[in-house]
Design an enzyme around this catalytic site. Structure first.
Site, mmCIF file in Angstrom:
data_model
loop_
_atom_site.group_PDB
_atom_site.id
_atom_site.type_symbol
_atom_site.label_atom_id
_atom_site.label_comp_id
_atom_site.label_asym_id
_atom_site.label_seq_id
_atom_site.Cartn_x
_atom_site.Cartn_y
_atom_site.Cartn_z
ATOM 1 N N LYS A 174 0.827 -1.205 0.000
ATOM 2 C CA LYS A 174 0.000 0.000 0.000
ATOM 3 C C LYS A 174 0.862 1.256 0.000
ATOM 4 C CE LYS A 174 -3.522 2.730 0.093
ATOM 5 N NZ LYS A 174 -4.558 2.801 1.133
ATOM 6 N N LYS A 242 -0.151 11.830 5.391
ATOM 7 C CA LYS A 242 0.191 10.792 6.375
ATOM 8 C C LYS A 242 0.820 9.588 5.691
ATOM 9 C CE LYS A 242 -2.692 7.778 7.273
ATOM 10 N NZ LYS A 242 -3.049 6.390 6.868
#
Length: 297
Positions: A174, A242
């Site tokens: 990811k 983030k």
């Protein structure tokens, strides 16, 4: 895994809400929990059940899905006296669909296994529309047997579902995904501002670019809205900021150079600092326009 089995979904936001609704539509018994009760009410209206706490949501669940913003959020929900590990039944499968640090995923999976749970890290890609359409790409880290057992649940929310390795591997893949997506958004934004500077018909340009080697999902899904200055969030700048922090930290730890990724992370951070954190990550275009001295159209 039968359709009568119970699935708990913790986190019913932009991604978790549609995922839970799709699980209901697929015939699963779905119990949801969210800190904002309005989102729980939406799931109940869609045919699911509501819970007043994490403990209540997970108590009878065969499969538990967490979809939360960041590593500390997942740690808070999973650990502690009121957490998932303390209240889930032995043998339940915990699927963390959040995007968090790979090392945190590994540590939490070990804690869960020690308590008799089976843990999979399974972050998703596809954004809000992918969640709505049950067309997410799901990259899974964990044991093959657990993956095989939970696959029917994942098939209710995703289209491309792949076991990529042991615990933590899903989060690593990811991170690579978010690196590519952010870099692509940056290049598409630069190309669109470049085209605008020369008064090119951007709709026509997008069409021909998308049909050639430059074609990509960002051009397909976001370019028209970017040109129109529409940045309603499907995935917020704050969250991609983030995620790029995860990428740059993990790359540094592995000794991998990501010069383009590091620059993109700085650009996304600057876009956030300008007050655009709540906008879609395609709002990176606003920064490119500003750096180019051009007023957004």
């Amino acid at each position: 895994m039968s359709e009568q089995q119970t699935v708990a979904v913790i986190g019913l936001g932009i991604m978790g809400g549609p995922m839970a609704a799709n699980l209901v539509r697929a015939g699963f018994t779905v119990t949801g929990y969210n800190r904002s009760p309005q989102k729980v009410e939406r799931l109940v209206e869609a045919g699911g059940r509501g819970a007043g706490s994490v403990a209540e949501a997970v108590a009878e669940a065969d499969v538990i899905i967490t979809m939360l913003p960041d590593s500390p959020d997942v740690e808070a929900v999973v650990t502690g006296d009121e957490g998932l590990i303390a209240h889930a039944r032995s043998g339940a499968i915990w699927v963390d669909a959040s995007t968090i640090r790979p090392d945190v995923a590994v540590a939490l999976a070990e804690q869960a296994r020690a308590a008799g749970l089976r843990a999979l890290d399974a972050p998703v890609s596809g954004g809000e529309q992918g969640a709505i359409d049950a067309a997410l790409s799901i990259m899974v880290g964990g044991e093959q047997a657990d993956f095989d057992e939970v696959r029917p649940v994942l098939e209710a929310v995703g289209k491309t579902i792949v076991l990529v390795g042991p615990s933590g591997s899903g989060q690593t893949v990811k991170a690579a995904n978010q690196l590519i997506v952010a870099g692509t958004i940056g290049l598409v934004a630069e190309a669109l501002v470049f085209l605008q500077a020369y008064d090119v018909d951007t709709d026509a340009a997008i069409q021909v670019l998308a049909g050639g080697l430059a074609g990509n999902r960002i051009l397909d899904r976001k370019a028209t809205a970017m040109v129109a200055g529409e940045f309603t969030p499907g995935f917020r700048i704050d969250l991609h900021h983030k995620d790029l922090g995860i990428v740059t930290s993990a790359a540094r730890e592995a000794g991998v150079a990501i010069p383009l990724g590091a620059l993109t992370a700085q650009l996304v951070g600057a876009t956030r600092a300008l007050g655009h954190g709540d906008l879609d990550h395609s709002a990176l275009m606003l920064l490119i326009q500003q750096l180019s001295g051009r007023t957004p159209r």
